[in-house]
Every structure is written in C-alpha cells, then in structure tokens.
Design an enzyme around this catalytic site. Sequence first.
Site, short mmCIF file in Angstrom:
data_model
loop_
_atom_site.label_atom_id
_atom_site.label_comp_id
_atom_site.label_asym_id
_atom_site.label_seq_id
_atom_site.Cartn_x
_atom_site.Cartn_y
_atom_site.Cartn_z
N ALA A 10 6.44 6.72 8.43
CA ALA A 10 5.03 6.36 8.28
C ALA A 10 4.34 6.02 9.60
O ALA A 10 3.36 6.68 9.99
CB ALA A 10 4.90 5.19 7.31
N ALA A 11 4.82 5.01 10.30
CA ALA A 11 4.14 4.58 11.53
C ALA A 11 4.25 5.64 12.62
O ALA A 11 3.26 5.97 13.29
CB ALA A 11 4.72 3.26 12.01
N GLU A 32 14.11 11.25 15.38
CA GLU A 32 14.44 10.69 14.06
C GLU A 32 15.95 10.77 13.85
O GLU A 32 16.55 11.84 14.00
CB GLU A 32 13.69 11.46 12.97
CG GLU A 32 14.15 11.18 11.54
CD GLU A 32 14.06 9.71 11.15
OE1 GLU A 32 14.99 9.23 10.47
OE2 GLU A 32 13.07 9.05 11.51
N SER A 38 8.50 11.83 7.35
CA SER A 38 7.22 11.55 6.68
C SER A 38 7.31 11.58 5.16
O SER A 38 6.71 12.44 4.51
CB SER A 38 6.18 12.57 7.16
OG SER A 38 4.88 12.14 6.86
N CYS A 42 8.23 4.15 -0.96
CA CYS A 42 7.86 3.37 -2.15
C CYS A 42 8.00 4.17 -3.44
O CYS A 42 8.03 3.59 -4.53
CB CYS A 42 6.43 2.86 -2.01
SG CYS A 42 6.20 1.73 -0.62
N VAL A 80 18.61 6.92 18.88
CA VAL A 80 18.34 6.25 20.14
C VAL A 80 19.17 4.98 20.21
O VAL A 80 19.15 4.16 19.28
CB VAL A 80 16.84 5.91 20.28
CG1 VAL A 80 16.59 5.10 21.56
CG2 VAL A 80 16.01 7.19 20.30
N ASP A 280 7.40 -1.27 10.25
CA ASP A 280 8.35 -2.26 9.75
C ASP A 280 9.24 -2.85 10.83
O ASP A 280 10.00 -3.78 10.56
CB ASP A 280 9.24 -1.63 8.67
CG ASP A 280 8.48 -1.29 7.40
OD1 ASP A 280 7.26 -1.55 7.36
OD2 ASP A 280 9.10 -0.76 6.47
N ASN A 302 1.30 2.63 8.13
CA ASN A 302 0.40 3.75 8.40
C ASN A 302 -0.80 3.31 9.25
O ASN A 302 -1.21 4.03 10.17
CB ASN A 302 -0.07 4.36 7.08
CG ASN A 302 0.92 5.35 6.52
OD1 ASN A 302 1.02 6.49 6.97
ND2 ASN A 302 1.70 4.92 5.54
N TRP A 431 -19.45 -11.44 -16.31
CA TRP A 431 -18.91 -12.16 -15.16
C TRP A 431 -17.46 -11.71 -15.01
O TRP A 431 -16.65 -11.86 -15.93
CB TRP A 431 -18.94 -13.67 -15.36
CG TRP A 431 -20.31 -14.27 -15.31
CD1 TRP A 431 -21.08 -14.67 -16.36
CD2 TRP A 431 -21.07 -14.57 -14.13
NE1 TRP A 431 -22.26 -15.18 -15.93
CE2 TRP A 431 -22.29 -15.14 -14.55
CE3 TRP A 431 -20.85 -14.42 -12.76
CZ2 TRP A 431 -23.28 -15.55 -13.67
CZ3 TRP A 431 -21.82 -14.82 -11.88
CH2 TRP A 431 -23.03 -15.38 -12.33
#
Length: 446
Positions: A10-11, A32, A38, A42, A80, A280, A302, A431
């Site tokens: 995501a990020a 990766e 990607s 969830c 990495v 994360d 994201n 209301w």
Amino acid sequence: MHYVIIGGDAAGMSAAMEIVRNDPDARITTLEKGHIYSYGQCGLPYVVGKQVVSSTDVIARSVEMFRSKYGIDAKTGYEVTHVDPNNKTVSGNILQTRDNFILSYDRLLIATGATPVVPNWNGGHLLGIHTIKTIPNTEAIIADLENVQQVTIIGGGYIGLEMAENFASIGKKVRIIQRGDQLAGIFDHDIACFIHEHAKAHNVEVILNEEVQSFTGDTRVSDVRTDKGSYPTDLVLVATGVKPTTGFLEGTGIQLHHNGAIIVNNFLETNLDDIYAAGDCATHFHRIKQLNDYIPLGTTANKQGRIAGLNMIGQRNEFKGIVGTSIMKFFDLALGKTGLSEKEAEQLGISYDVHTQEATDIAGYYPGKETMHMKLIYRKDDQQLLGGQIIGGNGVDKRIDVLATALYHHMTFSELLDLDLAYAPPFNGVWDPLQQMAKRNTTQKI
C-alpha cells in the site's frame, strides 16, 4: 534521480505511482521480499470465508503492470537486510538465487509494513498453526481446512473477530482465547459487552483471562494449553497483533518509536537526509492525542505513501494526521470507533464526560430500523469531542464517518447540532442520532 522504495504494497506503491505521475524522468526501483505487489490485506479474511472468490481478486495491480505500463523496476524476492545512510545504499539477499545485491539511491522510502507477532510458545513448530497477513498465508490456511472442524483463534482483536466470523461462515466451530478480560480491546468494556453477546449468539466460544502457554500434538497441533486449561483443536490462528518490520534498520541511526516504528515528521521524513518512511512501519501523528501514535491501517498507509512520494520529488505536502477511525464487520454487527476511548483519555490525564444512548439508524416509525449503541466522549471544560464508539447494524458507518470529520476539525459536542445532515425517513430521523445525543446533553446541562 533514482528513487528506491523498500516494500511493494500500500504505502510503497502509492508513493511509486505519485512519483510516476509527477516526475517523468524518475528512475524507480521497488524491492519486495514477497512475489505479489499491491494487494488488499484487509480482504484476506473474506477470501477464507469464500465471500471473495479468489485471493487474486484482492490484487490491485500486478507486478507486470508496474513494470510494463509504468516503467517501474519492480523486483520480487528481494529482502533488504541493511541500509547505509552514509553511502546511500541498500543491500540484502535475492531469495531465489541466494545472491547478494546492493543498490544506490538518491532518495529512499522505507515502506516495509508490519509483521504478525507470534510469541515463542512451546510447540509453535507444529503443523496447523497459522497467521494471516499475506496472500500465501491465506492460501495456506485454505489448503489446510479440509479436515478441520474446530478452529482456535488466539487473540480477540479485529483480525481475530473477522476470522472468527469467516471460519464460522464455512461451517467451522470457532473458539477465541483472549489474554485480557474483553474482546476488541480498542473499545471500552461497556461497549465490548455487546460483542461478547453477539459472539455467544453465533456459537463462538470465548475464553477470557487465559494466557496461551504451549501447543501439543505429534506432527500437527491437537491441543492449545493455557495457564488455566487445555483445549482440543484442529487448527490454530495466531492473531495477537503486529509489529513494525524495522529490525533491519539497527545501527543506521534512524530514530525509532518505543514499539519499533520509524519516527517521521509531517512530511514523512525520518531524522536522516533523503530517507522517508510510510505506512505500517512508521508512526502516525494523532490529532486528538497530539503525539505520535501507531494505528496500522490500509487507509493511513495509502495516504502516507502518496504524500511521501510527492515529498520525495520536491512537491511539499503535509500529512495532517489521524483521529484513529476504524470499523469492522462481526457477523451482522458493525463495530465502529474513532478518537479516544475512556481508557485512552484516562491514560492521557484528560478530564472528560461520557454520553451514551441507544438510537435507531432511520426514522423510528419507518420499517426496518436497526438499533445502534452509541457512546461519545468529550472534554469536561469546553465540551470538545474526544471520541466515539458505535455498535449496531445499519448506519454505524455513516455516524462514525461524521464523527471522525467532527474530530478532525476539533468540533465541540454541541456543534454537532449545527451540521446539515441528510434526512428522509428511510435514511435518518429528522435529528440524526449524533444530534439527538447533543440535544439531550445540552438539555441536561440546563
């Protein structure tokens, strides 16, 4: 300019796409550890529950698309293990060939996400013990379900509850073992009791105040042992939380939060030049607490990734922070929370009041109405809203989003009355329930 991004979800890929869109001359390399880019983590519980047909359905863009359509050097199987801020390089292992690699960067984004926490229990090596965070995790669970009747979930947070529902939906007997005294620990106990009742109504066995100590079995798990008893099982899902994936940064000088998350400023910059972090693995500034927090959610990942990407190419954008909004489905209940709970307000030393109320999601006389259990928390001195928790059927998501917007803009309890919200009997009362609470609270003060 060579941009290197560690993490292909995501990020990381939100950042990569912003760079692609805004810097046509950019050279982008993404690293990766896995082989899938990607995807919507969830959605994975619903793949297990067969509400989503295939794990491939949660993939937003394939690795091949990033490579061929967007010109990103999207590498897979690259782990990495070290970042050298002085020489501006990253290095590690190519898992398939077992070769080493080293890459230089001009600007680096760390978007390595989080890893499931699995305590070092005796018997943890046995077959049939799973976590769920990735598509391979999900496919392993599905492949292991054929002869399973009893599933034991360790941990009663969001993942534990979502998986309980999905295991039950495919005919499995479900047990949740929770170390604390309630499920869904982000809620206050008076709200969590509705979750407990709902679990019981759907034949989910809930074991509270017991701590798992070990697993037993020959080659496959057959029992879960706690400090108070032993429970037979055919499969175990460990859902005891996650931790930021930042162990490889040891010795780099990058400042970390007490939980291991990378500390970033409002521009997603770390304390080291040309190194950014998002998602994360990073901290999330909390607008109500006014401090760095850690609430790992796909929405935040994201947003942070997008803003990090823009900042990396010199387009200054500020991440304005979170208010801690989340929602989940538990059978036919929606569980929504935003802002602070009573527990959090007490920890911060805030003097607060609470207003609770039952309400219906639509006009009381219109057929099909459903009940919501609502709780608002606000400051005693100036009535500034601090948070809310809502559990019910239809309509929870709408009110949580309204309340999250009010929290973002630092509104007071009484200012909810000024909001111009949509009304027609099939959708709301004249209301809104949030405004009903504000009215009653104002009346009580007179």
